[in-house]
Design a protein around this motif. Structure first.
Motif, short mmCIF file in Angstrom:
data_model
loop_
_atom_site.label_atom_id
_atom_site.label_comp_id
_atom_site.label_asym_id
_atom_site.label_seq_id
_atom_site.Cartn_x
_atom_site.Cartn_y
_atom_site.Cartn_z
N THR B 233 66.92 -13.88 73.48
CA THR B 233 66.53 -12.81 74.39
C THR B 233 65.09 -12.97 74.90
N PRO B 234 64.09 -13.10 74.02
CA PRO B 234 62.73 -13.29 74.56
C PRO B 234 62.59 -14.60 75.34
N THR B 236 64.83 -15.94 77.22
CA THR B 236 65.39 -15.69 78.55
C THR B 236 64.36 -14.99 79.42
N ALA B 237 63.73 -13.95 78.85
CA ALA B 237 62.74 -13.20 79.62
C ALA B 237 61.58 -14.09 80.03
N LEU B 238 61.10 -14.89 79.07
CA LEU B 238 59.98 -15.79 79.34
C LEU B 238 60.33 -16.77 80.45
N LEU B 240 62.68 -16.52 82.75
CA LEU B 240 62.86 -15.88 84.05
C LEU B 240 61.51 -15.58 84.70
N GLN B 241 60.58 -15.08 83.91
CA GLN B 241 59.26 -14.75 84.45
C GLN B 241 58.56 -16.00 84.97
N GLN B 243 59.92 -18.73 85.99
CA GLN B 243 60.60 -19.23 87.19
C GLN B 243 60.24 -18.40 88.43
N ARG B 244 59.95 -17.10 88.19
CA ARG B 244 59.56 -16.27 89.34
C ARG B 244 58.25 -16.75 89.94
N GLU B 246 57.33 -19.68 90.39
CA GLU B 246 57.59 -20.81 91.29
C GLU B 246 57.70 -20.38 92.74
#
Lengths: 220, 449
Positions: B233-234, B236-238, B240-241, B243-244, B246
């Motif tokens: 879970t963490p 995934t969050a890490l 995603l953040q 990648q944003r 980029e």
């Protein structure tokens, strides 16, 4: 396009919501199963992103109820449960895809697009892997390396077989099955010849050879 | 030192029986002989009592042939000093003249006699006698008759005792066989039914131990599942953040650092996946293997697995300009006894490793051949290879050959080797057969029937 995101973890929820907004989706984010049920009853969504481990109501139960109520809304499960059994259960209960955490944002978006495309049926008639595109209606193929050209029936059948799933490797016998009908005589180098003509029309890198296995078109 | 209770009991009981039988047989034999001798002495005395009432004349009229007919007893009656009118036809023995009335053992020439000397009417001494050899013969045969039942019954007793032992210990034998044939991970209770009460406590204690072991294995699996969820879970969050970021316009050096960050996140995700894979494989129970077998068949085509693995690894290989392909495989599909996930994982890890350690522009050949009802899957690269001394150690989790700068997790070969142990397969790492530098990894898996 409006999505429902069902995710109890705040960090993932925030990041995912932002990512989806940036990808031009309208996102409603709920954090538990009961709120998800309410949201699904009151709004129409084109896609649901569903976490399985939810407070209030488990994701699987939620999905089962959704399908029992006759909702055909596409559902993509996003979960950390990576057992084969869990994956099978999720898909059997009615999910359209199953994405494992941690996932790549680009991959999730691609899978969402694929699910939406499947739901729309033949709504996306032109096949493309980002390099080559093929229109099944006109048999026209385009590629950045060459002029658009109309393919013969056999060339089209071969390229179509490869373009259905870019990145998949098809062996010679698999391609022969797709290109030639039952009982048709197939020359031993017929497939090589078709690939040669296709490369001439679309550029040499359009179809890639995988040594000892077969051919593929590059994945987007 | 180990020993068999049955053999020990069997030997010691048989030995005791034979010993007791020998002693009691010997004693009865001797006793019977003494008794027979006593009885024969009594007979002599009784005959002597009768002789005592006779006159010498009456004794002399016995028919001469009688001596030969009395084969059973061979009791003879003769005067010690024959009177002149004693019939000459008689074979008269030369008794010592000084024999007094009473019981004597006398030797005449080569024969021994038991003699009862008695006076008859008129005062003459007569000998009532029996040959010692005949007496011995009679005593022996009656002694033998006394121990014949023993000789017949002892072998029967031995057979009965051994059969009884075998029957009584059979449940214990069955138990030990059942324990022997168990899977390593089988923690179900052993059957208590039909076991002798002496063994039940041992089995009960073993069952308690097994159930505790099962519980702790279960707890470990639960822990892994929980850890998976909690770590994923963490991550995934890490991810995603990061990648944003980029998508945002960043200065050039910030972009370089972001790439490094993303690479690190990818690597961590990969490590997490591999770690959980390994933990899951190591904890795979036969029960759960059977459960997933119903979902995924336990026979998997190898060439299809090659295709899937290549589809997933070609991009990585082409980025490094590595020529990755299948160099040799039978025309027909080959099926091995493994489920699809496990076979793919084996091939994938070997190919991933090969890509990781093969320099730019190198070549990786995957091949398949059949040998003695086994499929031999080979992955050969043109990398630096592995020193012979390191080849066993690289199978340990997290072991990495020193001096390599590759970003592997150090778990790939551990996963392959653990999976192969469970699938009755094997992994051999060698130099390339053609003399070039590079590693040849050969997997051997049993064919599916």
């Amino acid at each position: 396009m409006r999505l429902l995101l069902v995710e109890d973890d705040a960090m993932i929820g925030e990041a995912l919501e932002a990512t989806l907004r940036e990808a031009s989706y309208a996102v409603d984010w709920v954090r538990d199963g009961l709120m998800a049920t309410t949201a699904l009853k009151t709004h129409g969504y084109e896609l649901v992103l569903l976490d399985l481990g939810l407070p209030g109501k488990d994701g699987i139960t939620l999905l089962r109820q959704l399908r029992e109520d006759g909702h055909a809304t596409p559902v993509v499960i996003i979960t950390a449960r990576d057992n084969v059994e869990d994956r099978i259960l999720g898909l059997d209960v009615g999910a359209d895809d199953y994405v494992l955490k941690p996932f790549d944002a680009k991959e999730l978006l691609a899978r969402m697009r694929a699910v939406l495309r499947r739901k729309a049926g033949a709504a996306a008639p032109v096949l493309s892997n980002g390099i080559v595109s093929l229109d099944p209606a006109t048999h026209q193929a385009t590629s950045p390396e060459a002029e658009p050209s109309i393919l013969s029936n056999r060339e089209f059948a071969l390229l179509n077989a490869l373009m259905v799933r870019p990145g998949a490797i098809l062996s010679r016998s698999e391609l022969e099955d797709r290109v030639y009908g039952w009982g048709e005589e197939v020359d031993s180098n017929a497939i090589e010849f078709l690939i040669y003509t296709l490369r001439k029309k679309l550029g040499s890198s359009a179809i890639q050879n995988v040594r000892g296995v077969g051919w593929m078109v590059a994945q987007a | 030192m180990s020993y068999s209770i049955r053999k020990r009991l069997s030997w010691s009981l048989s030995l005791s029986i034979v010993l007791v039988a020998t002693i009691s047989g010997g004693l009865s034999y001797v006793g019977a002989r003494i008794k027979a001798n006593d009885r024969q002495d009594d007979t002599l005395r009784q005959v002597a009592q009768l002789v005592r009432l006779q006159t010498p004349d009456m004794l002399s009229v016995r028919e001469a042939g009688n001596d030969d007919d009395t084969t059973d007893y061979h009791i003879g009656i003769e005067p010690i000093n024959p009177p002149p009118n004693w019939p000459a036809s008689h074979e008269q023995r030369q008794w010592p003249s000084d024999l007094s009335p009473g019981m004597h053992s006398v030797q005449l020439d080569d024969d021994n006699y038991q003699v009862m000397v008695t006076p008859v009417k008129g005062g003459a001494l007569f000998a009532v006698f029996q040959e010692t050899d005949i007496r011995k013969h009679i005593a022996n045969s009656s002694a033998w008759r006394a121990i014949v039942p023993l000789l017949i019954l002892i072998p029967i007793l031995l057979l009965v005792v051994n059969d009884l032992l075998r029957r009584l210990l059979a449940p214990i034998n069955e138990l030990s066989q059942a324990v022997n044939q168990r899977d390593n991970d089988d923690t179900s209770a052993l059957p208590l039914l039909l076991l002798p009460t002496e063994v039940q406590p041992v089995v009960l204690a073993t069952n308690r131990l097994l159930s505790r072991l099962g519980e702790s294995m279960q707890a470990q699996r639960r822990f892994i599942a929980d850890a998976a969820h909690e770590l994923r879970t963490p991550m995934t969050a890490l991810s995603l953040q990061a990648q944003r970021l980029e998508a945002i316009a960043l200065p050039a050096d910030a972009r370089v650092r972001l790439q490094a960050l993303l690479t690190g996140i990818t690597r961590t995700r990969h490590l997490l996946d591999q770690l959980l894979n390994l933990a899951r494989i190591q904890n795979a129970m036969p029960a759960s293997a059977n459960k997933s077998a119903s979902a995924a068949p336990l026979t998997t085509p190898v060439k299809a697995s090659f295709t899937r693995v290549l589809e997933n690894t070609l991009n990585g290989a082409r980025t490094k300009q590595i020529d990755l392909g299948v160099s040799d495989a039978p025309a027909d599909e080959v099926n091995v006894r493994a489920n699809e996930d496990n076979l793919d994982s084996i091939v994938r890890n070997l190919v991933d490793n090969a890509i990781r350690y093969t320099p730019k522009g190198g070549q990786i050949d995957v091949s398949l051949r059949i040998e003695h009802a086994h499929a031999i899957i080979s992955v050969q690269d043109s990398g630096p290879g592995i020193e012979p001394s390191e080849r066993l150690r690289v199978l340990d989790p997290f072991y990495r050959v020193l001096g390599t700068e590759q970003l592997g997790t150090g778990l790939g070969l551990a996963i392959v080797s653990t999976l192969l142990q469970q699938l009755n397969g094997s992994l051999v790492l060698t130099d390339r057969a053609d003399g070039g530098t590079g590693l040849l990894a050969q997997v051997r898996l049993p064919l599916a029937h």
